[in-house]
Write an enzyme that holds these catalytic residues in place. Structure first.
Site, mmCIF file in Angstrom:
data_model
loop_
_atom_site.group_PDB
_atom_site.id
_atom_site.type_symbol
_atom_site.label_atom_id
_atom_site.label_comp_id
_atom_site.label_asym_id
_atom_site.label_seq_id
_atom_site.Cartn_x
_atom_site.Cartn_y
_atom_site.Cartn_z
ATOM 1 N N GLN A 40 0.818 -1.212 0.000
ATOM 2 C CA GLN A 40 0.000 0.000 0.000
ATOM 3 C C GLN A 40 0.854 1.266 0.000
ATOM 4 O O GLN A 40 2.046 1.237 0.298
ATOM 5 C CB GLN A 40 -0.919 0.007 1.224
ATOM 6 C CG GLN A 40 -2.012 -1.039 1.170
ATOM 7 C CD GLN A 40 -3.028 -0.844 2.284
ATOM 8 O OE1 GLN A 40 -2.938 -1.474 3.311
ATOM 9 N NE2 GLN A 40 -3.988 0.024 2.059
ATOM 10 N N HIS A 41 0.190 2.358 -0.318
ATOM 11 C CA HIS A 41 0.661 3.723 -0.073
ATOM 12 C C HIS A 41 1.721 4.250 -1.039
ATOM 13 O O HIS A 41 1.951 5.446 -1.101
ATOM 14 C CB HIS A 41 1.208 3.896 1.349
ATOM 15 C CG HIS A 41 0.381 3.330 2.429
ATOM 16 N ND1 HIS A 41 -0.971 3.603 2.564
ATOM 17 C CD2 HIS A 41 0.699 2.493 3.451
ATOM 18 C CE1 HIS A 41 -1.434 2.963 3.624
ATOM 19 N NE2 HIS A 41 -0.456 2.276 4.175
ATOM 20 N N ASP B 284 -2.393 -4.903 0.421
ATOM 21 C CA ASP B 284 -1.896 -6.183 0.920
ATOM 22 C C ASP B 284 -2.693 -6.726 2.101
ATOM 23 O O ASP B 284 -3.021 -7.926 2.152
ATOM 24 C CB ASP B 284 -0.406 -6.106 1.256
ATOM 25 C CG ASP B 284 -0.018 -4.912 2.112
ATOM 26 O OD1 ASP B 284 -0.917 -4.184 2.606
ATOM 27 O OD2 ASP B 284 1.186 -4.687 2.286
#
EC number: 2.7.1.17
Length: 437
Positions: free
Chosen positions: A71-72, A236
């Site tokens: 992520q991110h 995830d």
């Protein structure tokens, strides 16, 4: 047999599983490594994805696929679909000041209400502000912002720069899912009224608007260049929750280098303190998450101190009574995030001639580590998230002592699934679901 493919493009590597769409049984799998670092050229992920698919025997016989991933991370594209600069990953902390600035401008409570998050350096919104402030020329070139799994999905569907892809740089074909979008800091996950991007926050971060991936619903799909159905994918943790078949009332407790506790919830959570990140999942529910800094490394430290391996540490811990004779380890070896004590250190209390034994120290290490994760569960409960069962995953969950002591410390029944690539399996499960739509 109908086959589907699920991918986990994580920080360290790319894992591919090809499964039977009906039973979920793994038919074959592959893997390829990613380069280390907190800043990575996305082309390395693309090469790893191609290698992992080849290692799995290719994808010529699959009917659908989906990608889960870290992520991110910030992937910025220009109008020609080219990556402007290496992606900043979730673990790149150079945007810490940008997080502070955004909180000062909007207020923690308002940001939590709007997005479910209070910005920290991990989140994409802070990385875009960092780009605007430190690389204004690059920021001015940004036509689209994607997350790692969004970009990989776009490329595997056949899109990209005109000289690298059959379908060209159509940025409107970028897609994502609500779980990964909810980790950006400029997305409002609110299934009851409709998920949506918060464009004002995007502009505050980047300095102007940009193309963002279209958010697909849990069973919505698009097609690739071969006409196969493609799911929206997942972040995830959401992918793992789907792969584990986690349900409301379940908390997934992951014991790795650091720890995470996330729960499947029917209701949105809002925590202005920032302790609980109010993420969405990829099924239409929510996935509030708490992170801790001290998890399996606590066991590493005490095993090293006692000069034993982990199997012997486990044996010693199980030879001691619950409570370790009063010996208690507060496991904040490198500060702590939950609770927010960045300058804290670990401490060992209750030492007497009777309690200070190798067995009790091993037991105190396991109980202390699990108590830190219990603090994460308590933070979720404080926001009204019901927790009736814990699913224990990660490397630390392979310790017999951890498995046997966890129910006593966590206070709920504990199940330990067999080790597996649950993010990739969750993506495969999603791929199978879009075939039914």
């Amino acid at each position: 047999m109908t086959l589907v493919m699920g991918v986990d493009s994580s920080t360290q590597s790319c894992k591919v599983v090809i499964t039977d769409a009906e039973t979920g049984a793994i038919v074959r799998e592959g893997r390829a490594s990613h380069p280390p670092g907190t800043e990575v050229d996305p082309a390395a992920w693309w090469r790893a994805l191609e290698a992992a698919i080849a290692d799995a025997g290719g994808d010529a016989d699959i009917a659908a696929w989906a990608i889960g991933g870290q992520q991110h991370g910030m992937v910025v594209l220009d109008a020609e679909g080219r990556v402007i600069r290496p992606a900043l990953l979730w673990n790149d902390t150079r945007s810490a000041q940008a997080a502070t600035d955004l909180i000062a401008e909007f207020g923690a409570e308002a940001l939590a209400e709007r997005t479910g998050l209070v910005p920290v350096a991990s989140f994409t919104i802070t990385k875009l502000r960092w780009l605007r402030d430190t690389e204004p020329d690059n920021a001015a070139r940004v036509a689209a912002v994607a997350l790692p799994h969004d970009w990989l999905t776009w490329r595997l569907r056949g899109f990209g720069p005109v000289d690298e892809s059959p379908r060209g740089p159509d940025l409107s074909e970028l897609v994502t899912d609500r779980s990964d979008a909810s980790g950006t800091g400029y997305f409002r996950p609110a299934a009851s009224v409709g998920d949506e991007y918060d464009r004002d926050l995007l502009v505050a971060a980047l300095g102007r608007d940009a193309q963002l991936p279209r958010v697909l619903g849990p069973t919505e799909w698009v097609t690739d260049a071969r006409g196969r159905r493609v799911g929206g994918g997942a972040g995830d943790n959401a992918g793992a929750a789907l792969g584990l078949n986690a349900r409301p009332g379940d908390a997934v407790v992951s014991i790795g280098t650091s720890g995470t506790v996330f729960a499947v919830s029917e209701e949105r959570t809002i925590d202005p303190s920032g302790t609980v990140a109010g993420f969405a999942d990829c099924t239409g529910r929510y996935l509030p998450l708490v992170a801790t800094l001290n998890a399996a490394r606590v066991l590493d430290a005490i095993a090293g101190l006692l000069a034993v391996d982990h199997a012997e540490l486990s044996r010693l811990a199980l030879a001691a009574e619950p409570g370790a004779g009063g010996l208690a380890l507060v496991p904040y070896f490198e500060g702590e995030r939950t609770p927010n004590l960045p300058d804290a250190t670990a401490s060992l209390t209750g030492m007497t001639l009777a309690s200070t034994t190798r067995e009790n120290l091993a037991r105190a290490a396991v109980e202390g580590m699990l108590s830190g994760l219990t603090a994460g569960m308590d933070a979720l409960r404080a926001l009204g998230v019901p927790i009736e069962r814990a699913l224990l995953v990660g490397g630390g969950a392979q310790s017999e002592a951890v498995r046997r002591i966890a129910p006593l410390v966590l206070g709920v029944p504990v199940e330990v699934p067999e080790p597996g690539e649950y993010v990739a399996l969750g993506a495969a499960r999603q791929a199978a679901a879009v075939l039914q739509d």
